[in-house]
Design an enzyme around this catalytic site. Structure first.
Site, PDB file in Angstrom:
ATOM      1  N   HIS A 249       0.833  -0.794  -0.105  1.00 26.13           N
ATOM      2  CA  HIS A 249      -0.130   0.009  -0.631  1.00 26.13           C
ATOM      3  C   HIS A 249       1.166   1.496   0.048  1.00 26.13           C
ATOM      4  CE1 HIS A 249      -2.775   2.805   1.182  1.00 26.13           C
ATOM      5  NE2 HIS A 249      -1.986   3.158   2.047  1.00 26.13           N
ATOM      6  N   GLU A 250       2.150   1.264   0.836  1.00 29.14           N
ATOM      7  CA  GLU A 250       3.077   2.799   0.671  1.00 29.14           C
ATOM      8  C   GLU A 250       3.405   2.821  -0.545  1.00 29.14           C
ATOM      9  OE1 GLU A 250       2.578   4.926   3.359  1.00 29.14           O
ATOM     10  OE2 GLU A 250       1.573   3.714   4.729  1.00 29.14           O
TER      11      GLU A 250
ATOM     12  N   HIS B 279       1.358   4.394  -2.754  1.00 29.85           N
ATOM     13  CA  HIS B 279       1.893   5.557  -3.082  1.00 29.85           C
ATOM     14  C   HIS B 279       2.737   6.577  -3.535  1.00 29.85           C
ATOM     15  CE1 HIS B 279      -1.548   6.669   0.061  1.00 29.85           C
ATOM     16  NE2 HIS B 279      -1.125   6.127   0.710  1.00 29.85           N
TER      17      HIS B 279
ATOM     18  N   GLU C 265      -5.713   7.240  -0.634  1.00 26.73           N
ATOM     19  CA  GLU C 265      -6.156   5.801   0.138  1.00 26.73           C
ATOM     20  C   GLU C 265      -6.376   4.781  -1.031  1.00 26.73           C
ATOM     21  OE1 GLU C 265      -3.367   5.284   3.023  1.00 26.73           O
ATOM     22  OE2 GLU C 265      -3.362   7.634   2.621  1.00 26.73           O
TER      23      GLU C 265
END
Length: 475
Positions: A335-336, A339, A415
């Site tokens: 997920h990070e 970004h 997100e």
């Protein structure tokens, strides 16, 4: 006409009084709006005492009640601290606290042999006194939050001595950065001529990039211990995942966040080909020192002698464990890294710098307006630092609130996109379970008022993220 009488009276005032009145009016209007939103959310905390049906499969009643009480206590604390802050700010403005502190700074400079012509020196003394005042008035609230609320709910890991030492260290480090940067910025504004706002913006851009670059290597280690992630399966899997998306990973660190709090986190930093990942030890189930004391605290040591209660004891210990398994940690990192891959970091930097340039441009337009200074008690002088304070903090306040809301909306969109990226990496199932664990470990309350959530939440509510992941798992 009676309803508009206060506004009519305001426009009959001098320009200085209108500006001052508008600042106070907006400040209290914003405070009342925030209080209204908090009250709506607080009603949710009070009335939602049982696990909703849609949460039955992901949250047990004990954890739900713990999170409800934790958030209720935080809400109460936020109300009183917010009220104090608003009253304090209003009294400072009404009784001329800003011009008084400026004159006091001038007297201190005079004692050291610096006259009024040393405006930058006086500005630095003003900043030092202002930040010292803020630190001292905020200290009781910080102490209460740490040693009452966080302690009560099992998050605080600090001793009073560690807390005070940490606070002093933070203050010193802040001054070491704030004072030199401020002096250079003021100097640039002074000598920059008609286009000083361009040079000031470029200077703040360089400073922000330098601070981001050196923070984790030189500043953060002053407060927390960073150690390389030991060789093993987790590190190997992280490197493989980073390589698969062309993330230029150079190092993976574990930060000992457990000495402060049991809250968990993970992030990456660095520019160009020098990216690094930082994992909080509280995020790692196998690494967190908090898990090592679980059996001792419970007074139950799992036995391997075949006795019947061994499995029951192991189950209890497992339920108390904090953090995520390796597969879930990888999903969180997926997920990070999403970004980064999707350009969210660059987009945020661009938005921030566009806003910074606009603000400096408008500052250049407004800095010559004497009525702005007079509104805050500066009738005979127009110090550059005071102009920055008045315009950026007070005059731009409505604009800053609108911008903050827009960035919150954008953040929620980012997100969801980062979650979708983790799904493409095949991490949907593990991210689903990781989000549940992290919500449990941090005692996040999964039920929220829609208006409070829309205004405040930079991350989508847990149920919305889980639903999106669940849909992807079913596809």
């Amino acid at each position: 006409m009676g309803m508009w009488a206060p506004l009519d009276a305001m426009w009959e005032m001098s320009a200085e009084k209108r500006i001052f009145g508008a600042v106070l009016l907006f400040s209290w209007t914003l405070y009342l709006w925030e209080t209204f939103l908090a009250r709506r959310q607080r009603r949710i905390y009070k009335t939602t005492t049982h696990v909703p049906l849609e949460l039955g499969q992901i949250m047990d009643s004990e954890t739900f009640e713990k999170s409800r009480l934790y958030q209720l206590d935080k809400s109460t604390f936020s109300f009183w601290s917010g009220l104090y802050s608003e009253i304090e700010g209003t009294l400072i403005l009404l009784f001329g606290g800003i011009p008084y502190l400026w004159r006091l700074s001038g007297r201190f400079c005079g004692y050291a042999g610096f006259g009024p012509e040393y405006e930058i020196t006086q500005s630095l003394v003003f900043l030092l006194l202002a930040t010292l005042f803020s630190a001292l008035t905020g200290l009781p609230w910080s102490l209460y939050n740490t040693f009452v609320i966080e302690e009560k709910h099992g998050f605080n890991q600090q001793t009073l001595g560690f807390f005070m030492k940490d606070a002093i260290k933070k203050f010193i480090v802040t001054q070491c950065i704030l004072l030199p940067v401020s002096s250079l910025l003021l100097y640039i504004i002074k000598i920059g001529g008609d286009y000083f706002f361009i040079y000031a913006w470029l200077f703040t851009l360089v400073v922000s990039l330098v601070l981001v670059t050196i923070y984790a290597d030189y500043i953060a280690p002053l407060f927390d211990k960073f150690t390389p992630l030991p060789e093993g399966e987790l590190k190997q899997e992280i490197e493989i995942m980073a390589k698969s998306i062309d993330f230029p990973l150079t190092k993976v660190y574990v930060v000992q966040g457990s000495k402060r709090s049991s809250h968990s986190n993970a992030y990456f930093y660095g520019f160009f080909k020098n990216k690094r990942i930082v994992l909080f030890d509280t995020l790692l189930e196998e690494y967190s020192v908090l898990n090592k004391d679980i059996q001792e605290e419970s007074g139950m040591e799992p036995r391997n002698d075949g006795e019947g209660d061994s499995e029951e004891i192991k189950a209890k210990v497992k339920n108390k464990k904090q953090g995520c398994k390796n597969e879930e940690v990888l999903a969180v990192l997926g997920h990070e890294l999403g970004h980064w891959k999707l350009g969210h970091t660059v987009k945020n930097i661009i938005i921030s710098q566009m806003n910074s340039f606009l603000c400096f441009f408008l500052f250049a337009v407004l800095i010559g307006r004497k009525e702005l200074f007079a509104a805050f008690g500066f009738y005979d002088s127009q110090p550059t630092l005071i102009g920055l304070l008045i315009i950026f903090q007070f005059i731009f306040s409505p604009y800053n609130e609108v911008l903050s809301f827009c960035l919150t909306v954008l953040s929620r969109r980012f997100e969801f996109q980062a979650d979708a990226f983790a799904k493409k990496l095949g991490k949907a199932k593990d991210l689903y379970s990781a989000l549940i664990k992290l919500n449990k470990d941090n005692l996040g309350f999964p039920v929220s008022d829609w208006l409070f959530s829309m205004w405040h939440y930079s991350h989508p509510p847990l149920l919305e993220r889980l639903q999106a992941l669940k849909n992807s798992k079913q596809d």
